[in-house]
Design an enzyme around this catalytic site. Structure first.
Site, short mmCIF file in Angstrom:
data_model
loop_
_atom_site.label_atom_id
_atom_site.label_comp_id
_atom_site.label_asym_id
_atom_site.label_seq_id
_atom_site.Cartn_x
_atom_site.Cartn_y
_atom_site.Cartn_z
N ILE A 1 58.31 -68.88 -40.67
CA ILE A 1 58.50 -70.25 -40.25
C ILE A 1 57.03 -70.95 -39.91
O ILE A 1 57.10 -72.04 -39.77
CB ILE A 1 59.15 -69.87 -38.59
CG1 ILE A 1 60.43 -69.23 -38.78
CG2 ILE A 1 59.29 -71.23 -37.80
CD1 ILE A 1 60.92 -68.44 -37.54
N TYR B 1 64.91 -65.56 -42.88
CA TYR B 1 63.47 -66.17 -42.52
C TYR B 1 62.85 -65.41 -41.51
O TYR B 1 63.95 -64.73 -40.57
CB TYR B 1 63.44 -67.61 -42.20
CG TYR B 1 64.57 -68.15 -41.11
CD1 TYR B 1 63.94 -68.06 -39.81
CD2 TYR B 1 65.53 -68.41 -41.17
CE1 TYR B 1 64.59 -68.41 -38.68
CE2 TYR B 1 66.32 -68.76 -39.83
CZ TYR B 1 66.02 -68.89 -38.76
OH TYR B 1 66.68 -69.07 -37.86
N CYS B 2 61.90 -65.27 -41.14
CA CYS B 2 61.48 -64.83 -39.82
C CYS B 2 59.79 -65.29 -39.50
O CYS B 2 59.65 -66.46 -39.95
CB CYS B 2 61.17 -63.15 -40.11
SG CYS B 2 59.70 -62.82 -41.38
N THR B 3 59.18 -65.01 -38.58
CA THR B 3 57.82 -65.67 -38.20
C THR B 3 56.89 -65.76 -39.28
O THR B 3 56.71 -66.87 -39.39
CB THR B 3 57.51 -64.72 -37.04
OG1 THR B 3 58.36 -64.69 -35.82
CG2 THR B 3 56.07 -65.71 -36.13
N GLY C 1 56.79 -63.98 -42.14
CA GLY C 1 57.40 -63.32 -43.70
C GLY C 1 57.45 -61.88 -43.68
O GLY C 1 58.12 -61.35 -44.67
#
Length: 461
Positions: free
Chosen positions: A351, A321-323, A325
């Site tokens: 996220i 996951y990241c901020t 995508g």
């Protein structure tokens, strides 16, 4: 059901009306590489394949019986992946042929060249200046992987569009797509989204691809639009490691269930890794429970981090996951290229989208953002501490030293005591007179914080 019948069956059940016919007509030679639509079609193919194997209450495949959906899904993913890809391509070819023959599909207007930036400007003649510069504001975050043959023309259009709408922020354009975060009034951002969706290159995008948060033009010092090699700086040629090789997308609901299962089983001896592919200062103030958060300062360090920790990922299922995508698109593609993981998944929408649906879910703390807000909040948890006194604190500020760009967590009480620098080295510099020889030259990020952190850490679980 044989392959030809299955491919036709997918087309019958596919909601063709939900796909803009202009996309098919405009980009018919590139349609098979448009990730979002291909991914949608692949899901339909997979579902139809699984449904074809069900007899009564059981699924039968490869002379085996499966009693629950998860077991048959896992079997099809592991054993029939190539077949699913072939069926998807066949179904896609049929869709393109139908679209070509469909008289209801019209070409985009060609009386003006698409390079003319003014042609793709929204009509704001009915919008007052006040609505563009005053009133409720917001920040929008988005990205779109697509083929852009001449990025400089898109840059010109973006510059003119954002200036016209009084938007500030950052937009990166490359041959692989576009990545942007801009802020302004809600009237202006709404017009911006509408203009993006109307442009033929970005017609594949949908309204939900734009993540919104409270803010405005004041969140950015100015507008920066530029053409780059990558729309997210990983430092790897996108022609070598492409977003098209990324891991499988999981909707927020699916990702939530996976994390729930991981936490229920316990992280010890688990064959699943929950991987945060952001930078250390992002994960420091907010992260998923029991995640692996690499101690890296830039996303361009991520490939080296993976290379140094291959044994960590070997035969593991990775949930990444990241901020928003975008980093997962390239990061998961790089991880997949190493052929060590059992499976690689990524959180669709990042996220940001997860917290919209699960503000009290398994992500705790703040969400770091790359503008002058530094973070946005969806829950009240504080998971980080003041750098000086250790009390709970998660509000970043820049190091007070003139030429240092490190972020520092220093609580109100400590700041009142003059503890406003990121480390003792910078704190000593802060006490020197401005303009003295020792503080006159620029050494960006040259301080104790930089030197004490290994560039590429080696992790263990």
């Amino acid at each position: 059901m044989d392959g030809e019948d299955l491919g036709e069956n997918v087309l019958i059940h596919l909601d063709v009306e939900s796909l803009n016919p202009a996309i098919v007509k405009q980009e018919k030679s590139e349609f098979s590489t448009t990730r979002k639509i291909y991914s949608y079609l692949k899901k339909k193919t997979f579902a139809t394949f699984v449904a074809s194997k069900k007899i009564s209450s059981l699924w039968h495949c490869c002379d085996k019986a499966f009693s629950d959906p998860s077991s048959i899904h896992k079997h099809v993913s592991n054993v029939h992946a190539n077949e699913i890809d072939e069926l998807t391509s066949a179904a896609l070819d049929q869709m393109l042929k139908r679209a070509k023959a469909d008289d209801s599909v019209h070409e985009y207007p060609n009386d003006r060249p698409s390079k003319d930036a003014s042609y793709w400007m929204p009509d704001i003649s009915h919008i007052s200046e006040d609505k563009l510069s005053e009133g409720p504001g917001e920040v929008i975050l988005y990205y779109c992987y697509c083929q852009i043959k001449e990025p400089r023309f898109i840059c010109d259009w973006q510059n003119e569009l954002c200036s016209k709408l009084r938007l500030t922020g950052k937009v990166r354009v490359a041959t692989e797509g576009i990545n942007g975060t801009v802020g302004g009034t809600k009237t202006a951002t709404s017009l911006y989204i509408r203009a993006m969706l109307a442009h033929p290159i970005f017609h594949v995008m949908q309204v939900e691809d734009f993540k919104t948060s409270d803010g405005g033009a004041e969140c950015f010092p100015d507008l920066k639009v530029g053409a780059y090699k990558e729309i997210v700086p990983m430092g790897v040629d996108p022609d070598i490691i492409s977003y098209r090789s990324a891991g499988k997308h999981l909707e927020p609901e699916e990702f939530h269930k996976e994390v729930q299962s991981l936490l229920k089983d316990g992280s010890s001896n688990s064959d699943t890794i929950l991987l945060d592919c952001r930078n250390f200062y992002e994960s420091k103030i907010g992260q998923f429970k029991n995640c692996l958060a690499p101690d890296i300062r830039k996303f361009s360090y991520f490939p080296d981090y993976v290379d140094k920790n291959l044994d960590l990922f070997r035969n593991k299922k990775v949930l990444m996951y990241c901020t928003g995508g975008i980093r997962c698109e390239r990061g998961s593609a790089y991880l997949c290229s190493k052929n060590v993981c059992k499976e690689v998944y990524q959180l669709k929408g990042g996220i940001h989208k997860y917290l919209e649906q699960f503000p009290d879910g398994f992500y705790r703390g703040k969400l770091f953002v790359f503008d002058e807000r530094y973070s946005i909040s969806f829950n009240s948890d504080v998971i980080s501490d003041c750098r000086y006194c250790g009390s709970p604190w998660d509000q970043y500020q820049l190091c007070s030293t003139e030429f240092c760009y490190q972020l520092v967590l220093s609580c109100t009480s400590c700041r009142q005591k003059g503890l406003t620098a990121c480390c003792p080295v910078c704190q000593a510099k802060e006490q020197m007179p401005r303009g003295s020889p020792s503080s006159g030259s620029v050494h960006k990020e040259e301080c104790e914080c930089t030197h004490s952190r290994p560039r590429i850490p080696k992790d263990t679980l």
